[in-house]
Enzyme design. Structure first.
Site, short mmCIF file in Angstrom:
data_model
loop_
_atom_site.label_atom_id
_atom_site.label_comp_id
_atom_site.label_asym_id
_atom_site.label_seq_id
_atom_site.Cartn_x
_atom_site.Cartn_y
_atom_site.Cartn_z
N CYS A 39 0.71 -1.06 -0.20
CA CYS A 39 -0.02 -0.13 0.02
C CYS A 39 0.86 1.15 -0.06
O CYS A 39 1.48 1.50 1.02
CB CYS A 39 -0.75 -0.05 1.23
SG CYS A 39 -1.61 1.55 1.51
N CYS A 42 0.16 3.66 2.67
CA CYS A 42 0.45 3.34 3.81
C CYS A 42 2.09 3.51 4.28
O CYS A 42 2.49 3.79 5.21
CB CYS A 42 0.44 1.70 4.16
SG CYS A 42 -1.21 1.21 3.99
#
Length: 114
Positions: A39, A42
């Site tokens: 991600c 993230c």
């Protein structure tokens, strides 16, 4: 009994028999970063969470949970988008923040809650 290795942002690794045990053992609120290694947002949040963890270390504990390694925990708390931050107080979720944000925004938000 499943033993999960949960790490805090401050590179402190501890063993707990369950996620709930880790939450209940904390003397301060716990900010859980539900993330995945693939991600992008993230990854952008990682240094931000390090900064927040350092500046608020006496008021909040930051913990990272990889949703690919612990899908049961992510499912239990209804994590559908990444990154999702969940603030736990006394073992109970009290706030949810979805998506990336700047460190100053996150700290301002947390200061209202802890």
């Amino acid at each position: 009994m499943l033993t999960e290795s949960l790490s805090t942002i401050m590179t402190i690794k501890k063993q707990f028999s369950s996620f709930e045990e880790m939450l209940s053992a904390s003397t301060v609120p716990v900010l859980v970063d539900f993330y995945a290694t693939w991600c992008g947002p993230c990854q952008m949040m990682s240094p931000i969470l390090e900064q927040v963890g350092t500046q608020m270390r006496n008021r909040v504990q930051v913990v990272k949970i990889d949703t690919d390694k612990y899908p049961g925990i992510a499912s239990k708390y209804g994590i559908q988008s990444l990154p999702t931050l969940v603030l736990f107080k006394q073992g109970q979720p009290v706030e949810r923040i979805e998506g990336a944000m700047q460190a100053s925004q996150l700290m301002q938000h947390l200061n209202l809650l802890v």
